[in-house]
Design an enzyme around this catalytic site. Structure first.
Site, PDB file in Angstrom:
ATOM      1  N   HIS A  41     -19.316 -19.480  15.001  1.00  0.00           N
ATOM      2  CA  HIS A  41     -17.992 -18.978  14.592  1.00  0.00           C
ATOM      3  C   HIS A  41     -17.305 -19.970  13.645  1.00  0.00           C
ATOM      4  O   HIS A  41     -16.675 -19.587  12.666  1.00  0.00           O
ATOM      5  CB  HIS A  41     -17.072 -18.807  15.804  1.00  0.00           C
ATOM      6  CG  HIS A  41     -17.543 -17.823  16.819  1.00  0.00           C
ATOM      7  ND1 HIS A  41     -18.021 -18.206  18.049  1.00  0.00           N
ATOM      8  CD2 HIS A  41     -17.578 -16.474  16.797  1.00  0.00           C
ATOM      9  CE1 HIS A  41     -18.342 -17.130  18.750  1.00  0.00           C
ATOM     10  NE2 HIS A  41     -18.089 -16.064  18.019  1.00  0.00           N
ATOM     11  N   GLN A  65     -16.448  -1.779  22.391  1.00  0.00           N
ATOM     12  CA  GLN A  65     -17.822  -2.068  21.974  1.00  0.00           C
ATOM     13  C   GLN A  65     -18.720  -2.447  23.147  1.00  0.00           C
ATOM     14  O   GLN A  65     -19.857  -2.852  22.956  1.00  0.00           O
ATOM     15  CB  GLN A  65     -17.868  -3.118  20.857  1.00  0.00           C
ATOM     16  CG  GLN A  65     -17.429  -4.514  21.237  1.00  0.00           C
ATOM     17  CD  GLN A  65     -17.287  -5.411  20.007  1.00  0.00           C
ATOM     18  OE1 GLN A  65     -16.310  -5.332  19.279  1.00  0.00           O
ATOM     19  NE2 GLN A  65     -18.250  -6.287  19.780  1.00  0.00           N
ATOM     20  N   GLU A 152     -24.259 -13.410   9.758  1.00  0.00           N
ATOM     21  CA  GLU A 152     -25.521 -12.680   9.550  1.00  0.00           C
ATOM     22  C   GLU A 152     -26.335 -12.566  10.830  1.00  0.00           C
ATOM     23  O   GLU A 152     -27.307 -11.839  10.872  1.00  0.00           O
ATOM     24  CB  GLU A 152     -26.364 -13.384   8.472  1.00  0.00           C
ATOM     25  CG  GLU A 152     -25.811 -13.141   7.088  1.00  0.00           C
ATOM     26  CD  GLU A 152     -26.718 -13.676   5.987  1.00  0.00           C
ATOM     27  OE1 GLU A 152     -27.557 -14.549   6.275  1.00  0.00           O
ATOM     28  OE2 GLU A 152     -26.560 -13.217   4.847  1.00  0.00           O
TER      29      GLU A 152
HETATM   30  O1  PAF Z   1     -19.134 -10.119  16.202  1.00  0.00           O
HETATM   31  C1  PAF Z   1     -18.165 -10.077  16.994  1.00  0.00           C
HETATM   32  O2  PAF Z   1     -17.769 -11.078  17.617  1.00  0.00           O
HETATM   33  C2  PAF Z   1     -17.458  -8.767  17.223  1.00  0.00           C
HETATM   34  O3  PAF Z   1     -18.356  -7.695  17.206  1.00  0.00           O
HETATM   35  C3  PAF Z   1     -16.279  -8.513  16.257  1.00  0.00           C
HETATM   36  C4  PAF Z   1     -16.760  -8.416  14.812  1.00  0.00           C
HETATM   37  C5  PAF Z   1     -15.277  -9.639  16.381  1.00  0.00           C
HETATM   38  C6  PAF Z   1     -15.586  -7.194  16.608  1.00  0.00           C
HETATM   39  O4  PAF Z   1     -15.077  -7.212  17.901  1.00  0.00           O
END
Ligand code: PAF
Length: 289
Positions: A41, A65, A152
């Site tokens: 991150h 999600q 990626e």
């Molecule tokens: O990759 C992630 O951490 C999540 O899928 C995101 C893009 C923050 C969406 O909740």
């Protein structure tokens, strides 16, 4: 004393900060995250800082999600540690909206990106890309940043987001950050924290398998045979294989017909180690001769 990164929790406060920065002529980036931040991150924050004057990091564990049987409840949450890392890295604002604000009681809108969402992770996680596209659409419309950065490691997610942003004319440039790996090659992921020590020692076999596939493709070995052998090796080591596939990098189309010299392919893998799902991917350029 080092100043901590300011945090806003409402879209009103987010927009008021964004518009103040706009009035000062700043270019603004957003890095959407679900927290439990690691170097992967933070490398996206670096990409954002190198292309924008002000960097917002959103931390929101997006319920849509996750399927009901997935790890939403157990997903690691550590705001204090995340905020400290973001402060060290130079982010300018943290946005932590409440679930009830992102999905109000009468919330009825979902964003679905057809086709790109239907393969690879979309098969075993059919809810996933609609959840991601919906929340990223909301975040982008709330902040209206000049650019947003995605990793990626979640290559299919990156493709889905690029398609969504294009289709909906959202005026945000999407930048990609490269996969960041542990010393032994394992792609960094918040979910690596779930692995037992023996699973953690076994986990790099996923990237090693992708690397071997890349080498065999460069040797022009038969791709279906290469993939079948790779799945067999993973299964033998106790990995439950969701998929190991080679796709065309620019479209995610499967490689079933002739591959042209110089074509950019991407090898994708998703496995379960115990109950922990790991994904990874690797670029390979089809050789000339
Ligand atoms: O990759 C992630 O951490 C999540 O899928 C995101 C893009 C923050 C969406 O909740």
């Amino acid at each position: 004393m080092v100043e901590s990164v300011p945090t806003v929790k409402t879209v009103l406060d987010l927009r008021s900060q964004v518009s103040a920065w706009r009035n000062q002529g700043h270019k603004i980036a957003l890095v959407p995250t679900m927290g439990a931040l690691h170097e992967g991150h933070l490398s996206l924050v670096d990409v954002a800082l190198s292309s924008a004057d002000r960097v917002i990091v959103s931390i929101f564990i997006n319920p849509t999600q996750f399927a009901p049987h997935e790890d939403f409840d157990n997903y690691p949450r550590n705001y204090q540690a995340d905020a400290a890392l973001l402060q060290q890295r130079g982010a300018h604002l943290i946005y932590t909206p409440a679930a009830g604000d992102m999905y109000a009681e009468n919330d009825a809108t979902r964003v679905t990106v057809d086709s790109l969402s239907d393969s690879l992770c979309g098969i075993s996680r059919p809810h996933f890309f609609t959840g991601v596209a919906t929340i990223v659409c909301k975040l982008l419309l709330q902040a209206l940043p000049d650019l947003a950065v995605f990793g990626e490691k979640d290559y299919q997610q990156l493709m889905v987001i690029r398609a969504m942003v294009g289709d909906l004319f959202i005026p945000t440039q999407i930048l990609a950050g490269e996969i960041v790996r542990e010393k032994d090659g394992l792609a960094m992921s918040s979910r690596n924290a779930y692995l037992s020590s023996s699973q953690r020692s076994a986990a790099p076999l996923l990237v090693q398998t992708l690397q071997r596939i890349a080498e065999e493709i460069i040797q022009k070995e038969d791709i279906p045979a290469v993939l079948a052998a790779a799945k067999g090796r993973l299964a033998k080591q106790g990995f439950e294989v969701d998929y190991i596939e080679v796709r065309r990098a620019s479209t995610l189309q499967p490689v079933i017909d002739k591959v042209n010299a110089g074509e950019v392919l991407r090898i994708f893998g998703a496995v379960l180690l115990g109950t922990t799902r790991l994904i990874d991917n690797l670029e390979v350029i089809y050789p000339n001769s």
